[in-house]
Design an enzyme around this catalytic site. Structure first.
Site, PDB file in Angstrom:
ATOM      1  N   ASP A 187      -2.319   6.028  12.392  1.00  0.00           N
ATOM      2  CA  ASP A 187      -1.578   5.286  11.375  1.00  0.00           C
ATOM      3  C   ASP A 187      -0.283   6.047  11.100  1.00  0.00           C
ATOM      4  O   ASP A 187      -0.302   7.112  10.470  1.00  0.00           O
ATOM      5  CB  ASP A 187      -2.447   5.200  10.112  1.00  0.00           C
ATOM      6  CG  ASP A 187      -1.732   4.543   8.931  1.00  0.00           C
ATOM      7  OD1 ASP A 187      -0.494   4.369   9.000  1.00  0.00           O
ATOM      8  OD2 ASP A 187      -2.409   4.216   7.939  1.00  0.00           O
TER       9      ASP A 187
ATOM     10  N   SER B 256       0.818  -1.223   0.000  1.00  0.00           N
ATOM     11  CA  SER B 256       0.000   0.000   0.000  1.00  0.00           C
ATOM     12  C   SER B 256       0.845   1.264   0.000  1.00  0.00           C
ATOM     13  O   SER B 256       0.391   2.324  -0.426  1.00  0.00           O
ATOM     14  CB  SER B 256      -0.935   0.014   1.203  1.00  0.00           C
ATOM     15  OG  SER B 256      -0.184  -0.067   2.398  1.00  0.00           O
TER      16      SER B 256
ATOM     17  N   HIS C 291       1.413   4.950   6.780  1.00  0.00           N
ATOM     18  CA  HIS C 291       1.050   5.561   5.489  1.00  0.00           C
ATOM     19  C   HIS C 291       1.240   7.078   5.530  1.00  0.00           C
ATOM     20  O   HIS C 291       1.350   7.669   6.593  1.00  0.00           O
ATOM     21  CB  HIS C 291      -0.410   5.209   5.162  1.00  0.00           C
ATOM     22  CG  HIS C 291      -0.612   3.738   4.952  1.00  0.00           C
ATOM     23  ND1 HIS C 291      -1.225   2.912   5.866  1.00  0.00           N
ATOM     24  CD2 HIS C 291      -0.245   2.950   3.933  1.00  0.00           C
ATOM     25  CE1 HIS C 291      -1.231   1.668   5.405  1.00  0.00           C
ATOM     26  NE2 HIS C 291      -0.634   1.667   4.236  1.00  0.00           N
TER      27      HIS C 291
END
Ligand SMILES: *[C@@H]1O[C@H](CO)[C@@H](O)[C@H](O)[C@H]1NC(C)=O
Ligand SMILES: *[C@@H]1O[C@H](CO)[C@@H](O)[C@H](O)[C@H]1NC(C)=O
Ligand SMILES: *[C@@H]1O[C@H](CO)[C@@H](O)[C@H](O)[C@H]1NC(C)=O
Ligand SMILES: *[C@@H]1O[C@H](CO)[C@@H](O)[C@H](O)[C@H]1NC(C)=O
Ligand SMILES: *[C@@H]1O[C@H](CO)[C@@H](O)[C@H](O)[C@H]1NC(C)=O
Ligand SMILES: *[C@@H]1O[C@H](CO)[C@@H](O)[C@H](O)[C@H]1NC(C)=O
Length: 442
Positions: free
Chosen positions: A413, A173, A416
């Site tokens: 998070d 990702s 990311h």
């Protein structure tokens, strides 16, 4: 780094693991404690499920001033005129310049290179501003190498270089973030109706009709085959990697003109990983460093038998760093990347970027018979504790709830990145290298 890690207060570590990841089962936390040589990236569990699942295509609704576009395209031949790419002296980074050494300088005049709301291809996971992030400084930093300047990113110049070509980003990702950043960097110069984003799991394909070019993304979190290869149904909790198998992926990479590989965080979930090597039925636990090395060898063999160095170009992205433990840059604190608004003023290297893996990458590329350009973006990204999605991203395909946002210790998070942001700098560097190599492959 290992030494650095070992002097960390073990008690603090125990508390940290129990509180931040209290939703994870005990045995996993213990395993992490037993072998602290590999920094566990456990919270990926939170995000892995949504990696492609949440990716939805937003219809292109961008309105562009037509005459501006026509001018850029050099009408009247609808952009088909085959102008040579003009590589100016200022477009070329000198051979002796290490573009990965430098610092982030404040530049709210030229940055960001695009606006979040003007790029219809971003998935919700990265649109931090729209998702409620209150500060916006993270968009205004420019990467400045010490020894030279990066060429100014010019979308049209890149499109001319990509004419009749395919460029593919392969990885997890984080790599998808870089793919999306690249699309956002170029899409505004392409008129309405002449660009499209298709989902062909495990791929996403952005087509630029007038240039007969495409920018593509291929989901392969371990590069080699694994049980996590389904575009949407995968979880980092259950990993089983086929260290010597790559052809099911590789057949989709054949003939691609520019390949950009990346693979790291999925390996780092635990210090051991289930894998097969040789017999496909004999599953065994491997030391992650050993497994990574074997996978890289499989990849290297694939490159050596499938890449035509004269027409194809291969890049490898070094690991994207994480900012899970604020004590690493702010001693005595006990948070994560949440509420960080400024980059770290160097020097800094977090324990999340495993140096053993770095060495494996280094040694692996060294013995390769094919030229692979390593884009060593780890250090420059290490400084950017401020640039993660934090609580302004998604979990399992949904934006965080108010309650979850109020609990950044459990829900931030710090893996990311927001867009616009750090992956744009990676792409500026990729662009610089493409310009540099342009004469050699056209
Ligand atoms: C850009 O940054 C400078 C220095 O911090 C500030 O004075 C100025 O107001 C900013 N400009 C914009 C457009 O935000
Ligand atoms: C489009 O590009 C592909 C390579 O990606 C090439 O094989 C094909 O000939 C090109 N088509 C035209 C019309 O130039
Ligand atoms: C490997 O698989 C076995 C059987 O499913 C499981 O018990 C074990 O925890 C797995 N090991 C790792 C490191 O995930
Ligand atoms: C894994 O392999 C690395 C490199 O060979 C070594 O340093 C480390 O001690 C090994 N870890 C385990 C748990 O065997
Ligand atoms: C975020 O940091 C600022 C200071 O940098 C502080 O005033 C504020 O209370 C913090 N917010 C939260 C929610 O922790
Ligand atoms: C990448 O850069 C870091 C420092 O910036 C260095 O320690 C590391 O060895 C480099 N990696 C490779 C594979 O050259």
């Amino acid at each position: 780094m290992t030494a650095n890690y070992e002097i960390k207060d073990q008690k603090m570590l125990v508390t940290k693991v129990r509180t931040v990841f209290n939703f994870l089962n005990h045995s996993m936390s213990m395993q992490y404690l037993i072998d602290p040589r590999i920094q566990s990236l456990i919270p990926i569990a939170l995000y892995s499920i949504l990696i492609l699942g949440a990716a939805r295509l937003v219809l292109d609704s961008l309105k562009i001033n037509q005459s501006y576009v026509l001018r850029l395209y050099g009408m009247p031949h609808g952009g088909r005129s085959r102008l040579p790419v003009v590589v100016l002296p200022e477009d070329r980074i000198e051979d002796d310049c290490n573009v990965f050494e430098g610092n982030w300088v404040w530049d709210n005049v030229s940055y960001p290179l695009y606006e979040e709301e003007n790029c219809p291809y971003l998935v919700k996971q990265t649109t931090c501003h729209k998702n409620g992030r209150p500060d916006s400084f993270y968009k205004n930093w420019r990467w400045q190498p010490n020894g030279c300047n990066l060429p100014r990113f010019k979308a049209l110049k890149l499109l001319h270089m990509l004419r009749d070509k395919r460029m593919m980003f392969i990885g997890d990702s984080l790599q998808r973030g870089q793919f999306e950043s690249m699309i956002c960097l170029i899409q505004s110069v392409i008129p309405e109706g002449k660009k499209s984003l298709q989902r062909v799991p495990p791929m996403k394909i952005f087509k630029i009709e007038e240039f007969n070019a495409s920018i593509e993304y291929y989901w392969a979190p371990f590069i080699v085959e694994s049980i996590s290869d389904h575009a949407t149904h995968h979880t980092v909790h259950k990993r089983m990697v086929r260290l010597d198998s790559i052809n099911n992926h590789g057949k989709h990479w054949k003939g691609v003109d520019i390949l950009v590989f990346e693979s790291y965080v999925w390996w780092m979930h635990k210090p051991l990983i289930n894998a097969t090597y040789g017999s496909p039925h004999h599953v065994k636990e491997y030391n992650v460093t050993t497994a990574y090395k074997l996978a890289l060898e499989t990849w290297a063999n694939w490159l050596e038998s499938n890449i035509k160095p004269l027409t194809q170009k291969v890049f490898f992205m070094s690991m994207s760093p994480t900012h899970l433990w604020s004590w690493e840059w702010k001693p005595g604190s006990n948070e994560n990347c949440f509420n960080e608004s400024y980059p770290i003023q160097g020097p800094y290297w977090g324990t999340g970027s495993n140096l053993e893996i770095m060495k494996i990458i280094h040694d692996g590329l060294q013995v390769l018979k094919i030229d692979v350009t390593l884009l060593n973006i780890t250090q420059l990204s290490e400084y950017r504790k401020d640039a993660h999605t934090s609580v302004y991203g998604e979990r399992k395909g949904k934006l965080l709830t108010k309650e979850q946002r109020a609990n950044p210790k459990d829900f931030a998070d710090c893996i990311h990145w927001c867009l616009p942001g750090v992956p744009d700098a990676w792409n500026e560097i990729l662009y610089a290298y493409l310009l540099k190599g342009y004469q050699n492959f056209s």
